[in-house]
Design a protein around this motif. Structure first.
Motif, PDB file in Angstrom:
ATOM      1  N   MET A   1       3.628 -14.502  -3.542  1.00 15.79           N
ATOM      2  CA  MET A   1       4.764 -13.687  -3.965  1.00 15.79           C
ATOM      3  C   MET A   1       4.331 -12.623  -4.980  1.00 15.79           C
ATOM      4  N   ARG A   2       3.492 -13.062  -5.918  1.00 12.36           N
ATOM      5  CA  ARG A   2       3.022 -12.122  -6.944  1.00 12.36           C
ATOM      6  C   ARG A   2       2.187 -10.993  -6.329  1.00 12.36           C
ATOM      7  N   ILE A   3       1.430 -11.337  -5.285  1.00 10.94           N
ATOM      8  CA  ILE A   3       0.616 -10.315  -4.622  1.00 10.94           C
ATOM      9  C   ILE A   3       1.520  -9.268  -3.987  1.00 10.94           C
ATOM     10  N   ILE A   4       2.597  -9.720  -3.326  1.00 13.73           N
ATOM     11  CA  ILE A   4       3.541  -8.801  -2.698  1.00 13.73           C
ATOM     12  C   ILE A   4       4.207  -7.916  -3.755  1.00 13.73           C
ATOM     13  N   GLN A   5       4.572  -8.506  -4.876  1.00 14.70           N
ATOM     14  CA  GLN A   5       5.187  -7.735  -5.960  1.00 14.70           C
ATOM     15  C   GLN A   5       4.225  -6.684  -6.506  1.00 14.70           C
ATOM     16  N   ALA A   6       2.954  -7.095  -6.642  1.00 14.18           N
ATOM     17  CA  ALA A   6       1.950  -6.146  -7.143  1.00 14.18           C
ATOM     18  C   ALA A   6       1.752  -4.984  -6.172  1.00 14.18           C
ATOM     19  N   ILE A   7       1.744  -5.304  -4.871  1.00 12.29           N
ATOM     20  CA  ILE A   7       1.585  -4.256  -3.858  1.00 12.29           C
ATOM     21  C   ILE A   7       2.769  -3.298  -3.889  1.00 12.29           C
ATOM     22  N   LEU A   8       3.980  -3.867  -3.964  1.00 15.22           N
ATOM     23  CA  LEU A   8       5.185  -3.037  -4.003  1.00 15.22           C
ATOM     24  C   LEU A   8       5.215  -2.164  -5.254  1.00 15.22           C
ATOM     25  N   ALA A   9       4.796  -2.753  -6.382  1.00 19.54           N
ATOM     26  CA  ALA A   9       4.768  -1.989  -7.633  1.00 19.54           C
ATOM     27  C   ALA A   9       3.759  -0.844  -7.547  1.00 19.54           C
ATOM     28  N   SER A  10       2.598  -1.130  -6.926  1.00 20.57           N
ATOM     29  CA  SER A  10       1.577  -0.094  -6.773  1.00 20.57           C
ATOM     30  C   SER A  10       2.069   1.026  -5.869  1.00 20.57           C
ATOM     31  N   LEU A  11       2.741   0.648  -4.774  1.00 22.64           N
ATOM     32  CA  LEU A  11       3.285   1.655  -3.868  1.00 22.64           C
ATOM     33  C   LEU A  11       4.329   2.522  -4.554  1.00 22.64           C
ATOM     34  N   PHE A  12       5.147   1.880  -5.399  1.00 24.82           N
ATOM     35  CA  PHE A  12       6.177   2.625  -6.132  1.00 24.82           C
ATOM     36  C   PHE A  12       5.536   3.624  -7.090  1.00 24.82           C
ATOM     37  N   VAL A  13       4.523   3.157  -7.825  1.00 23.46           N
ATOM     38  CA  VAL A  13       3.842   4.036  -8.783  1.00 23.46           C
ATOM     39  C   VAL A  13       3.163   5.195  -8.057  1.00 23.46           C
ATOM     40  N   CYS A  14       2.502   4.902  -6.933  1.00 24.79           N
ATOM     41  CA  CYS A  14       1.828   5.952  -6.167  1.00 24.79           C
ATOM     42  C   CYS A  14       2.819   6.977  -5.629  1.00 24.79           C
ATOM     43  N   THR A  15       3.958   6.483  -5.163  1.00 23.95           N
ATOM     44  CA  THR A  15       4.977   7.387  -4.616  1.00 23.95           C
ATOM     45  C   THR A  15       5.538   8.290  -5.703  1.00 23.95           C
ATOM     46  N   VAL A  16       5.831   7.713  -6.845  1.00 25.07           N
ATOM     47  CA  VAL A  16       6.348   8.503  -7.967  1.00 25.07           C
ATOM     48  C   VAL A  16       5.316   9.533  -8.411  1.00 25.07           C
ATOM     49  N   THR A  17       4.070   9.109  -8.513  1.00 14.41           N
ATOM     50  CA  THR A  17       3.001  10.027  -8.919  1.00 14.41           C
ATOM     51  C   THR A  17       2.844  11.165  -7.922  1.00 14.41           C
ATOM     52  N   PHE A  18       2.867  10.815  -6.622  1.00 21.05           N
ATOM     53  CA  PHE A  18       2.718  11.810  -5.568  1.00 21.05           C
ATOM     54  C   PHE A  18       3.785  12.897  -5.678  1.00 21.05           C
ATOM     55  N   PHE A  19       5.033  12.488  -5.779  1.00 23.84           N
ATOM     56  CA  PHE A  19       6.114  13.476  -5.820  1.00 23.84           C
ATOM     57  C   PHE A  19       6.173  14.207  -7.154  1.00 23.84           C
ATOM     58  N   THR A  20       5.755  13.543  -8.229  1.00 23.93           N
ATOM     59  CA  THR A  20       5.696  14.227  -9.522  1.00 23.93           C
ATOM     60  C   THR A  20       4.702  15.377  -9.473  1.00 23.93           C
ATOM     61  N   VAL A  21       3.516  15.095  -8.917  1.00 28.54           N
ATOM     62  CA  VAL A  21       2.483  16.123  -8.798  1.00 28.54           C
ATOM     63  C   VAL A  21       2.940  17.232  -7.858  1.00 28.54           C
ATOM     64  N   LYS A  22       3.544  16.852  -6.734  1.00 28.31           N
ATOM     65  CA  LYS A  22       3.978  17.829  -5.743  1.00 28.31           C
ATOM     66  C   LYS A  22       5.048  18.755  -6.315  1.00 28.31           C
ATOM     67  N   PHE A  23       6.040  18.181  -6.976  1.00 27.25           N
ATOM     68  CA  PHE A  23       7.126  19.000  -7.527  1.00 27.25           C
ATOM     69  C   PHE A  23       6.666  19.804  -8.744  1.00 27.25           C
ATOM     70  N   TRP A  24       5.678  19.269  -9.460  1.00 24.57           N
ATOM     71  CA  TRP A  24       5.093  20.061 -10.553  1.00 24.57           C
ATOM     72  C   TRP A  24       4.464  21.330  -9.983  1.00 24.57           C
ATOM     73  N   GLY A  25       3.719  21.175  -8.884  1.00 18.78           N
ATOM     74  CA  GLY A  25       3.116  22.335  -8.254  1.00 18.78           C
ATOM     75  C   GLY A  25       4.152  23.332  -7.767  1.00 18.78           C
ATOM     76  N   LEU A  26       5.217  22.824  -7.170  1.00 26.74           N
ATOM     77  CA  LEU A  26       6.272  23.697  -6.654  1.00 26.74           C
ATOM     78  C   LEU A  26       7.027  24.413  -7.770  1.00 26.74           C
ATOM     79  N   SER A  27       6.999  23.854  -8.964  1.00 30.38           N
ATOM     80  CA  SER A  27       7.747  24.453 -10.075  1.00 30.38           C
ATOM     81  C   SER A  27       6.983  25.562 -10.786  1.00 30.38           C
ATOM     82  N   GLN A  28       5.692  25.744 -10.450  1.00 29.73           N
ATOM     83  CA  GLN A  28       4.887  26.756 -11.129  1.00 29.73           C
ATOM     84  C   GLN A  28       5.307  28.160 -10.692  1.00 29.73           C
ATOM     85  N   PRO A  29       5.534  29.064 -11.645  1.00 28.04           N
ATOM     86  CA  PRO A  29       5.951  30.434 -11.284  1.00 28.04           C
ATOM     87  C   PRO A  29       4.749  31.306 -10.928  1.00 28.04           C
ATOM     88  N   TYR A  30       4.930  32.193  -9.969  1.00 33.26           N
ATOM     89  CA  TYR A  30       3.882  33.130  -9.576  1.00 33.26           C
ATOM     90  C   TYR A  30       4.479  34.524  -9.447  1.00 33.26           C
TER      91      TYR A  30
END
Length: 255
Positions: A1-30
């Motif tokens: 159970m703990r392994i599944i929770q750790a995997i889900l937590a890692s996926l959540f963190v990766c997803t948040v990081t991915f979209f944070t980086v992506k939207f940061w890039g999209l927010s840059q003015p040119y």
């Protein structure tokens, strides 16, 4: 159970990081940078002649040109031959030789001072020599091109490009090899919006490791940033296909 929770937590963190980086890039003015080099109503054609023909093109035509250059040990900037042009590669050790030692194999850039004023040029610095940025900029000033209105500086070496840009931020700069690798890596990660890009103009041929280089994703991102493209060097047979990309220019490798 703990392994599944750790995997889900890692996926959540990766997803948040991915979209944070992506939207940061999209927010840059040119901003759409205006420059005399860009003032053209048609696609700019640059010739990349074989080394034996460089002098003839410079002396007898007003054609736009792509020049491979390096500097000698005694700080003379010269036009050099590369393997694309001939079997012997004289570019690998120009920086370690005096001009007198390589005079028969190169062309001094200052020989064409008047001819360089009449055309648009892409200077490709093929070596990262000690103080190469200072030697290049001093030569540009001596040639009367210090306003930077009719040329682009490009080089495979990111550190050299950065050094020149620190001295002359208003010059136009093409992509270095590390920048190309970074753009394609970020594109493969679906994070091209967050890729940093120092260059003003992306310069690259049509294919990247036998795959199309100018993908729709890349083209849309360059358009969002108001970046220009110059396709090449390419063969004459690829020109019509390159024009479909609506580039600023095309570099034709002459045979």
């Amino acid at each position: 159970m703990r392994i599944i929770q750790a995997i889900l937590a890692s996926l959540f963190v990766c997803t948040v990081t991915f979209f944070t980086v992506k939207f940061w890039g999209l927010s840059q003015p040119y901003a759409d940078y205006k420059h005399p080099f860009y003032e053209t109503s048609e696609v700019l054609i640059f010739k990349k002649p074989q080394f034996a023909q460089v002098e003839q093109v410079l002396m007898n035509t007003n054609d736009n040109i792509y020049l491979d250059i390096a500097n000698t040990k005694d700080q003379k900037v010269v036009i050099v031959a590369t393997n694309v042009d001939q079997t012997i590669d004289h570019t690998k050790d120009i920086r370690n030789k005096l001009f007198a030692e390589v005079e028969k194999d190169v062309l001094p850039l200052d020989k064409f001072k008047d001819q360089l004023q009449k055309r648009k040029i892409i200077f490709n610095l093929v070596e990262n020599a000690i103080a190469g940025h200072l030697i290049f900029t001093d030569t540009i000033k001596a040639l009367g091109l210090e306003k930077g209105e009719n040329f682009i500086v490009t080089t495979p070496y990111e550190v050299l490009a950065k050094s020149i840009k620190e001295l002359h931020p208003t010059f136009l700069y093409g992509t270095s090899q590390p920048e190309i690798l970074k753009l394609k890596a970020m594109e493969s990660l679906k994070l091209i919006e967050a890729a940093t890009m120092r260059a003003d103009v992306l310069i690259y041929p049509m294919t990247y490791y036998k795959q199309p280089f100018y993908t729709e994703t890349l083209q849309n991102e360059l358009k969002r940033r108001f970046k220009k493209t110059i396709v090449g060097p390419i063969s004459a047979s690829e020109v019509e296909e390159a024009k479909k990309l609506n580039p600023l220019g095309i570099i034709i490798q002459e045979q």
